[in-house]
Motif scaffolding. Structure first.
Motif, PDB file in Angstrom:
ATOM      1  N   PRO A 123      46.736  -4.910   3.850  1.00  9.11           N
ATOM      2  CA  PRO A 123      46.794  -3.784   4.076  1.00  9.11           C
ATOM      3  C   PRO A 123      45.742  -2.959   4.821  1.00  9.11           C
ATOM      4  O   PRO A 123      44.821  -3.730   4.807  1.00  9.11           O
ATOM      5  CB  PRO A 123      46.780  -3.103   2.679  1.00  9.11           C
ATOM      6  N   LEU A 124      46.059  -1.687   5.459  1.00  7.32           N
ATOM      7  CA  LEU A 124      45.119  -1.165   6.083  1.00  7.32           C
ATOM      8  C   LEU A 124      44.646   0.039   5.519  1.00  7.32           C
ATOM      9  O   LEU A 124      45.650   0.819   4.884  1.00  7.32           O
ATOM     10  CB  LEU A 124      45.771  -0.602   7.772  1.00  7.32           C
ATOM     11  N   ALA A 125      43.443   0.218   5.460  1.00  2.75           N
ATOM     12  CA  ALA A 125      42.951   1.437   4.509  1.00  2.75           C
ATOM     13  C   ALA A 125      41.741   2.318   5.295  1.00  2.75           C
ATOM     14  O   ALA A 125      41.078   1.764   5.979  1.00  2.75           O
ATOM     15  CB  ALA A 125      42.238   0.819   3.328  1.00  2.75           C
ATOM     16  N   ALA A 126      41.567   3.543   4.724  1.00  4.67           N
ATOM     17  CA  ALA A 126      40.568   4.273   5.428  1.00  4.67           C
ATOM     18  C   ALA A 126      39.859   4.687   4.046  1.00  4.67           C
ATOM     19  O   ALA A 126      40.222   5.209   3.167  1.00  4.67           O
ATOM     20  CB  ALA A 126      41.209   5.422   6.168  1.00  4.67           C
ATOM     21  N   VAL A 127      38.475   4.873   4.558  1.00  4.43           N
ATOM     22  CA  VAL A 127      37.479   5.459   3.554  1.00  4.43           C
ATOM     23  C   VAL A 127      37.054   6.749   4.106  1.00  4.43           C
ATOM     24  O   VAL A 127      36.722   7.005   5.207  1.00  4.43           O
ATOM     25  CB  VAL A 127      36.244   4.264   3.422  1.00  4.43           C
ATOM     26  N   LEU A 128      37.173   7.745   3.291  1.00  2.00           N
ATOM     27  CA  LEU A 128      36.777   9.119   3.477  1.00  2.00           C
ATOM     28  C   LEU A 128      35.932   9.582   2.744  1.00  2.00           C
ATOM     29  O   LEU A 128      35.979   9.786   1.471  1.00  2.00           O
ATOM     30  CB  LEU A 128      38.166   9.890   3.621  1.00  2.00           C
ATOM     31  N   LEU A 129      34.488  10.024   3.168  1.00  2.00           N
ATOM     32  CA  LEU A 129      33.511  10.665   2.261  1.00  2.00           C
ATOM     33  C   LEU A 129      33.341  12.087   2.766  1.00  2.00           C
ATOM     34  O   LEU A 129      33.151  12.337   3.921  1.00  2.00           O
ATOM     35  CB  LEU A 129      32.264   9.962   2.467  1.00  2.00           C
ATOM     36  N   GLY A 130      33.437  13.192   2.054  1.00  2.00           N
ATOM     37  CA  GLY A 130      33.308  14.541   2.278  1.00  2.00           C
ATOM     38  C   GLY A 130      33.361  15.288   1.084  1.00  2.00           C
ATOM     39  O   GLY A 130      33.488  15.073   0.028  1.00  2.00           O
ATOM     40  N   ASN A 131      33.347  16.710   1.492  1.00  2.00           N
ATOM     41  CA  ASN A 131      33.655  17.649   0.616  1.00  2.00           C
ATOM     42  C   ASN A 131      34.840  18.547   1.070  1.00  2.00           C
ATOM     43  O   ASN A 131      34.936  18.849   2.109  1.00  2.00           O
ATOM     44  CB  ASN A 131      32.490  18.512   0.618  1.00  2.00           C
ATOM     45  N   ASN A 132      35.863  18.696   0.183  1.00  2.00           N
ATOM     46  CA  ASN A 132      37.098  19.365   0.368  1.00  2.00           C
ATOM     47  C   ASN A 132      37.962  18.611   1.577  1.00  2.00           C
ATOM     48  O   ASN A 132      38.243  19.265   2.780  1.00  2.00           O
ATOM     49  CB  ASN A 132      36.937  20.695   0.884  1.00  2.00           C
ATOM     50  N   VAL A 133      38.221  17.357   1.686  1.00  2.00           N
ATOM     51  CA  VAL A 133      38.758  16.888   2.919  1.00  2.00           C
ATOM     52  C   VAL A 133      39.896  16.188   2.462  1.00  2.00           C
ATOM     53  O   VAL A 133      40.309  15.254   3.179  1.00  2.00           O
ATOM     54  CB  VAL A 133      37.763  15.812   3.415  1.00  2.00           C
TER      55      VAL A 133
END
Lengths: 261, 396, 384
Positions: B103-113
């Motif tokens: 599988p392909l995954a994305a990692v997203l770090l932030g605030n209200n994203v």
């Protein structure tokens, strides 16, 4: 203030060419220089010492000839120099290099600030600076174009980002990497050169650092270089012909293939 | 762990001597000897015709590497906006994931994203690991490195790709150190080896004079950064479905030793000529000063700087700071586009070491064509605007 | 050729070369065009410890001599003859103090010059006293514990920019050349001002002005040596500094040869680089040979001066004469090799040819050098 500047001796890369017939690196006449980004780091270290007092220690890991780079750093104003050199360090990738330099820094001890150039021009990885910071477990700020303020425990800097700059405060001790906008390195002075000639360079090997053989060099390096090759040679004088749209299509395709746009 | 010369195979042909970038090899007696300057780069192994030099590599895998599955991309965002480099990583990541059947995954770090997380699914992510917390609003090396490391330790991806942006290049090396794994910077090409299934990471070194292919055979994940605009963006498909996996953040547990005081955006119109990666230059062929607009338009689309030949500067069409050549600036961009410049010796002296030179001139005998990578004999007033238009479409 | 430089001398040469390449070459055309004094570069030279090469260590210098000064001057001249004269003329202004100053004068003036904080200048020439230094009109009249200076010096290099001036004035006109004395005068003293900056053919970034004295009171402790020693001070000073002009000439010529060579290899005519034509090859060969001969003479003379030899006038004049004439010839030939390009300001050889001319004129015209040499020859022959 005790400042440590990490430097690397690199070949002057514009002169490193590949012989297209034998596919080997042509290195005749290639001089070794201090990585140009590290020259900014040395200058900033020396300026900080001139401003706040203290000492500047330059540190490098490399073969015995890397001593030349350390002496040059002394001619540019550094006070002391340490060379980490051991056959066991050969084959280090950025992980192992960061680890070894971090061990050297621990042995120097009692520092307030570590300054590195943003990257080296031979590898262009920009990984060793942050790597050292991680091994030492100290704060890290990359791409510094200006040190606004510094005291015993706090640093305020401008960090160059893709879309502008950020003003960042960091606790000390810390590690920063600097970009060329930060200063204009001075030329050496004659007295500096004379000092450099006489200066004693501390040299530490594997045993001095008190680490095991499998924690440094190739054994500790997760990456492995499997192939080195010449990039596709530059097309010499290809003439693009056709109607304007055809020419434009061909050119855009070529430039994309060449990865220049 | 060492490099070895097999005396019985070595014929003292000396081919390895110039091949060594570090000058570590000499011939003593009738056999090559490798000195302390050796960094085990392997250049000599490549060129040795008799296979007399070998690097003995005793490294081996630590732990069970097969438990690491999936291709991850780090989705960089600034104020809730996903950077386009993330979509490029999804495009490339998709190819790698399909070849591996993972599988392909994305990692997203932030605030209200959260919205951005959905966006990443449209662009091809099967899963999005989302850490959404006020503490991640601003980028800090400490917090970003800690959160990503925890995620990787928890979910064990096989490959992690990051943009080689200011942010990516700053914190990813810390993650690789924490995980004791390899990281290859600025890759221009990524492939899965059909047999070993390892990620072959190719990148330029020595200022682009040579290319190196690098593996990370014994550690996981295999990590690489990829430069912006090198890979092709994934296509947006709003019907795509995917899973969002939320990572809870305990802000109190994060070590934070830096503080953002201010963010100042700077957009400069003028690009420093000597530092520019792309330069579009105009010469006497432009006819009059107003026509420098054509050059400026093309430069703008390409994010490059405007150069000029001496006659145009002397005629007062453009300030001296733009002059390239003997008495102007010496430049070495990746791409130099000379429009209506004949290529007098003093101009060539300032630009002929550019990586790629495009020359546009009506005179097929113009000396500029002798140094051009791509020559176009034609009217710049047709070709330059068409190029500008075309690049506008291609580069968005 | 190996001139057996010591390690320190090699460092001086290499550092001067680095400064010339990195700091001077990029700005020399602009400095020439704008006739702007190169303060930025003077600062770099100061920070690099280049200003005190010939000054003893006790006064903050590097403890070398005329030879060290020549090595630096040559390398700087190779990039720009104008910058070189700003640098070397400070030496000319300093040598009188170095050779004839008492301890107090040395301690007061040398450290700031050695560190590059201040520049010096030498004031001898007047409108009616060029080659004939006996025609000096400027007077110095004793008045209590001061001398009062009146008169105007002309074409003084570093005029207006230097802080420390060594000036020759008549304390007793009746005695002619035996009535001259030398004084140290500081910029800013009352009655001491500067005339207009001259517009010159070459060495245009350097400053050349009048020094105007109107009842300028100079304390008696600023008299160098004794009253009446003025000409001896001047002549002994020039003996030590003429090799510096020689070095400047060698440097300018070398710079011109560098340009001519690199051009000749690139320039293609009749399908071949012009360096493959024997006409060009022979010119290049002659240029290189003449430069090397002049360099050998300059170095040998500078070492002779530094050895403390008593009578150096003849060789000192010889090296200045030979190097300056050589420089004019070589730079002219360099322009010839570059052809039309050489005549244009686009290329640096045109400036080098302009800069070269002054080396045949200042610190004694080459005709005067011949007089000095001939006089000495005849004197030596007569005394045999």
């Amino acid at each position: 203030m005790k400042i440590i500047v990490c430097i690397k001796q690199v070949p002057a890369t514009t002169q490193v060419k590949i012989n297209p017939e034998t596919n080997t690196l042509v290195r005749e006449g290639v001089e070794s220089i201090i990585n140009p980004y590290d020259a900014y780091a040395i200058e900033e270290g020396v300026r900080l010492r001139e401003r706040c007092g203290g000492t500047v220690t330059v540190l490098t890991m490399g073969p015995p000839q890397a001593e030349t780079a350390l002496r040059e750093a002394i001619s540019l104003g550094a006070d002391e120099a340490v060379l980490l050199s051991d056959r066991a360090f050969a084959g280090s990738d950025t992980w192992a290099t960061s680890y070894t330099l971090a061990q050297g820094i621990k042995k120097i001890g009692d520092f307030d600030l570590i300054v590195c150039g943003k990257q080296a021009i031979d590898g262009d990885t920009a990984q060793v600076g942050p790597g050292i910071a991680e091994f030492l477990d100290i704060p890290f700020v990359a791409y510094i174009r200006k040190i606004e303020e510094i005291d015993d425990s706090l640093l305020r800097v401008e960090r160059l980002m893709d879309e502008g700059y950020e003003v960042i405060e960091s606790k000390l001790p810390a590690l920063i990497t600097v970009v060329k906008e930060i200063n204009e390195p001075r030329l050496p002075s004659l007295r500096g050169k004379l000092n450099a000639k006489k200066a004693e360079i501390t040299s530490w090997n594997l045993k001095d650092l008190g680490v095991t053989e499998d924690s440094v060099g190739l054994p500790a390096s997760p990456t492995k270089v499997v192939k080195i090759f010449t990039p596709p040679p530059r097309g010499s004088g290809e003439t693009l012909t056709g109607s304007t749209p055809e020419i434009v299509d061909k050119l855009v395709a070529q430039l994309k293939q060449d990865r220049v746009v | 762990m060492s490099i070895k010369v097999l005396a019985e195979k070595c014929i003292a042909c000396e081919v390895c001597i110039p091949a060594c970038p570090y000058g570590a090899i000499s011939i003593e007696g009738e056999v090559a000897v490798i000195g302390d300057e050796c960094t085990l780069c392997g250049s000599c192994v490549e060129v040795c015709a008799t296979e007399a030099i070998m690097i003995i590599d005793e490294r081996e895998a630590k732990g069970d590497l097969s438990s690491y599955r999936g291709v991850w991309i780090f989705a960089e965002q600034r104020r809730g906006q996903v950077s386009s480099v993330a979509y490029e990583l999804l495009g490339e990541g998709r190819k790698l994931a399909d070849k591996l059947g993972q599988p392909l995954a994305a990692v997203l770090l932030g605030n209200n994203v959260q919205e951005a997380a959905q966006q990443l699914i449209y662009y091809g992510a099967d899963e999005v690991y989302l850490a959404d917390d006020p503490v991640l609003e601003d980028f800090h090396d400490d917090s970003y490195a800690q959160v990503l490391t925890e995620l990787i330790n928890e979910y064990k991806p096989n490959i992690v790709l990051t943009g080689a942006t200011a942010i990516g290049r700053s914190f990813i090396p810390k993650v690789a150190v924490k995980l004791h794994t390899g990281l290859t910077a600025d890759c221009t090409q990524l492939e899965i080896n059909p047999e070993s299934k390892l990620l072959e990471q190719t990148r330029p070194a020595f200022g682009g004079n040579i290319m190196a292919t690098i593996l990370c055979p014994y550690n996981r994940p295999q990590m690489a950064t990829v430069r912006h605009k090198v890979m092709k963006q994934a296509v947006c498909d709003k019907s795509r479905k995917g899973k969002i996996i939320t990572k809870e953040i305990d802000a109190g547990k994060l070590t934070l030793r830096t503080r953002l005081i201010e963010l100042v955006e700077e957009i400069t119109d003028t690009v420093n000529l000597t530092e520019a990666d792309i330069i579009v230059s105009g010469g006497r062929g432009l006819g009059k000063p107003e026509n420098f607009k054509l050059i400026e338009d093309l430069a703008k689309v390409l994010g490059g700087a405007v150069g000029a030949s001496r006659p145009t500067v002397d005629a007062g069409w453009i300030p001296y700071s733009h002059q390239v050549g003997q008495t102007g600036k010496t430049v070495c961009p990746k791409l130099y586009i000379a429009c209506g410049i004949s290529g007098a010796i003093q101009h060539l002296a300032g630009m002929q070491s550019s990586d790629v030179i495009v020359a546009i001139n009506t005179d097929p005998e113009a000396p500029i064509f002798n140094v051009a990578t791509y020559g176009i004999v034609g009217d710049l007033f047709d070709i330059v605007p068409a190029l500008t238009q075309r690049f506008k479409e291609v580069l968005g | 050729m190996d001139y057996f430089l010591t390690e320190e001398q090699q460092m001086i040469r290499d550092l001067a070369r680095q400064i010339a390449q990195e700091k001077i070459v990029p700005v020399r055309a602009e400095l020439d065009e704008k006739e702007e004094f190169p303060w930025e570069i003077m600062k770099v030279l100061a920070e690099s410890d280049m200003c005190g090469l010939y000054i003893p260590e006790v006064y903050g210098g590097m403890g070398g001599g005329c030879f060290e000064l020549c090595l630096a001057t040559e390398e700087i001249s190779r990039a720009c003859g104008g910058v070189a004269v700003c640098y070397a003329a400070s030496g000319l202004g300093t040598y009188p103090i170095l050779l004839f100053g008492n301890e107090a004068q040395k301690q007061k003036y040398l450290p700031d010059i050695a560190s590059g904080k201040k520049l010096a200048a030498f004031g001898l020439t007047e409108s009616e006293a060029g080659s004939d230094a006996g025609g000096i009109q400027t007077t110095a009249v004793a008045d209590g514990d001061h001398y009062v200076l009146n008169g105007t010096k002309q074409w003084i290099t570093n005029g207006g920019e230097a802080d420390t001036y060594t000036v020759v004035a008549m304390t007793d006109k009746v005695k002619g050349s035996r009535g001259a004395s030398t004084f140290i005068v500081e910029k800013g003293w009352e009655g001491f001002s500067f005339g207009k900056k001259e517009k010159k053919m070459g060495i245009r970034c350097s400053s050349t002005t009048e020094l105007i004295f109107r009842n300028c009171r100079v304390p008696k402790e600023n008299l160098l040596a004794r009253e009446g020693m003025g000409f001896i001070v001047a002549m002994k000073t020039l003996d030590c500094t003429r090799p510096g002009i020689g070095a400047q000439a060698v440097g300018i010529a070398q710079g011109a040869l560098d340009e001519a060579l690199s051009y000749a290899r690139r320039r293609v005519q009749f399908g071949k680089p012009i360096s493959s034509f024997q006409a060009i090859q022979h010119m290049l060969a002659d240029m290189a040979t003449q430069i090397e001969a002049a360099r050998a003479l300059v170095y040998a003379t500078a070492r002779h001066v530094d050895s403390g030899a008593r009578n150096v006038s003849k060789v000192s004049a010889m090296c200045k004469l030979f190097a300056a004439d050589m420089c004019m010839k070589v730079t002219t030939d360099a322009v010839q090799i570059l052809g039309g390009y050489g005549y244009m300001r686009e290329y640096p050889v045109e400036k080098m040819m302009r800069d070269a001319k002054i080396t045949q004129i200042y610190e004694g015209t080459n005709q005067i050098q011949r007089n000095v040499i001939a006089l000495q020859l005849i004197k030596e022959s007569a005394s045999k």
